[in-house]
Design an enzyme around this catalytic site. Structure first.
Site, PDB file in Angstrom:
ATOM      1  N   ASP A   1       0.816  -1.211   0.141  1.00 13.33           N
ATOM      2  CA  ASP A   1       0.014  -0.014  -0.100  1.00 13.33           C
ATOM      3  C   ASP A   1       0.892   1.193  -0.023  1.00 13.33           C
ATOM      4  OD1 ASP A   1       0.885  -0.282   2.456  1.00 13.33           O
ATOM      5  OD2 ASP A   1      -1.045  -0.096   3.546  1.00 13.33           O
ATOM      6  N   SER A   2       2.054   1.009  -0.063  1.00 11.01           N
ATOM      7  CA  SER A   2       3.087   2.137  -0.213  1.00 11.01           C
ATOM      8  C   SER A   2       2.963   2.621  -1.502  1.00 11.01           C
ATOM      9  CB  SER A   2       4.599   1.640  -0.042  1.00 11.01           C
ATOM     10  OG  SER A   2       4.653   0.525  -0.633  1.00 11.01           O
TER      11      SER A   2
ATOM     12  N   ASP B   1      -0.724  -6.018  -0.307  1.00  8.11           N
ATOM     13  CA  ASP B   1      -1.049  -5.559   0.904  1.00  8.11           C
ATOM     14  C   ASP B   1      -2.683  -5.511   0.984  1.00  8.11           C
ATOM     15  OD1 ASP B   1       0.670  -4.679   2.788  1.00  8.11           O
ATOM     16  OD2 ASP B   1       1.342  -3.068   1.947  1.00  8.11           O
TER      17      ASP B   1
ATOM     18  N   LYS C   1      -0.901  -9.177   2.672  1.00  4.56           N
ATOM     19  CA  LYS C   1      -0.358  -8.710   4.139  1.00  4.56           C
ATOM     20  C   LYS C   1      -1.109  -8.291   4.916  1.00  4.56           C
ATOM     21  CE  LYS C   1       3.286  -5.959   3.757  1.00  4.56           C
ATOM     22  NZ  LYS C   1       2.769  -4.682   4.370  1.00  4.56           N
TER      23      LYS C   1
ATOM     24  N   GLU D   1      -1.378  -5.720   8.834  1.00  2.00           N
ATOM     25  CA  GLU D   1      -0.334  -5.072   9.830  1.00  2.00           C
ATOM     26  C   GLU D   1      -0.952  -5.317  11.016  1.00  2.00           C
ATOM     27  OE1 GLU D   1       0.305  -0.953   8.950  1.00  2.00           O
ATOM     28  OE2 GLU D   1       0.996  -1.472   6.836  1.00  2.00           O
TER      29      GLU D   1
ATOM     30  N   GLU E   1       9.509  -4.115  10.728  1.00  2.00           N
ATOM     31  CA  GLU E   1       9.923  -2.676  10.168  1.00  2.00           C
ATOM     32  C   GLU E   1      10.426  -1.914  11.206  1.00  2.00           C
ATOM     33  OE1 GLU E   1       7.139  -1.261   7.014  1.00  2.00           O
ATOM     34  OE2 GLU E   1       8.271   0.926   7.100  1.00  2.00           O
TER      35      GLU E   1
END
Ligand code: KIV
Length: 269
Positions: A46-47, A85, A114, A116, A184
């Protein structure tokens, strides 16, 4: 022939002590280049929000935007494992939402998703996704979707209690069934401790050299980002190279040096 990378391959790589190379990509040519370079895991992160779409954080990224970029990457990739993501709010509101949205990413070509964090809701989500056959990569430490809660992009796991919480969280995502975990921006010695304590591979970014693998953002390592972050390294300076080439193009057009006869077509009148 290069073998297709699967989630099983990553577990085997950890057992054999082979480093896992992961990289983000957001479009068709980047996916082809990552594959050609032998990258093991490609993440449509999602970056994409910060790197490609011009948002300040990853928070505004929508499912439609993820699907658009994911489909392009899928078309360019043959060898690497493709992970997508789950964007903010696509899995936080309810487990049903998460199943539906993860399913849409898989239908668009992702081989894993993925998420978080390791809250009770996220752990329940990981179990639900695995329950319907969707492999899950976990993501701990500086999880960008929680930037407002952290008060900025800062090193996580500074205090003994934060470190203990991260060790517990890593164990919890493994127990919930995640096949790997991104760590991270946490101290390298903490990442090493977590890596040694888990059976699943850890993939670091800003987490030192002792993780089982490394993930970086396409624009950061190729020098396309305007900034340089402490945890990245520019292996090329493409922003400068491209800007220079574009200036040369603009100058050539203005000076009527381009197109020349070489790039032009003539027919008998
Ligand atoms: O979105 C992303 O690019 C990521 C990586 C930095 C791990 O989550």
């Amino acid at each position: 022939m290069v073998e297709k990378v699967t989630t099983r391959t990553l577990l085997q790589m950890k057992r054999r002590g082979q480093r896992i190379v992961a990289l983000t990509a957001y479009d068709y040519p980047s996916a082809q280049m990552a594959d050609a370079a032998g990258v093991d895991v490609v993440l449509v992160g999602d970056s994409v929000g910060n790197t490609v779409l011009g948002y300040e954080t990853t928070l505004p990224v929508q499912m439609e935007e993820m699907l658009h970029h994911l489909k392009a990457v899928r078309r360019g990739l043959k060898h690497a494992l493709l992970v997508a993501d789950m964007p903010f709010l696509s899995y936080g509101a309810s487990v049903d939402d998460a199943v539906y949205n993860a399913g849409a990413l898989i239908q668009a070509g992702a081989e894993a998703v993925k998420v978080e964090g390791a809250s009770a809701r996220v752990l329940e989500t990981i179990r639900a996704l695995i329950g319907i056959g969707i492999p899950v990569m976990a993501h701990l430490g500086l999880t960008p979707q929680s930037v407002h809660q952290f008060g900025g992009y800062r090193l996580q796991g500074r205090t003994a209690s934060e470190q203990e919480a991260l060790v517990q969280a890593a164990q919890a995502v493994q127990d919930a069934g995640a096949f790997s975990v991104v760590l991270e921006v946490i101290p390298a010695n903490l990442a090493q401790q977590i890596t040694q304590s888990l059976q699943i591979p850890t993939i670091g970014i800003g987490a030192g050299v002792h993780c089982d693998g490394e993930i970086q953002v396409w624009h950061d390592i190729l020098g396309l980002s305007a900034h340089t972050l402490r945890h990245t390294k520019r292996f090329a300076d493409l922003r400068e190279t491209i800007t220079h080439a574009l200036r040369q193009y603009a100058d050539a057009v203005r000076a009527k040096q381009f197109p020349s006869a070489e790039q032009s077509f003539e027919v008998e009148p």
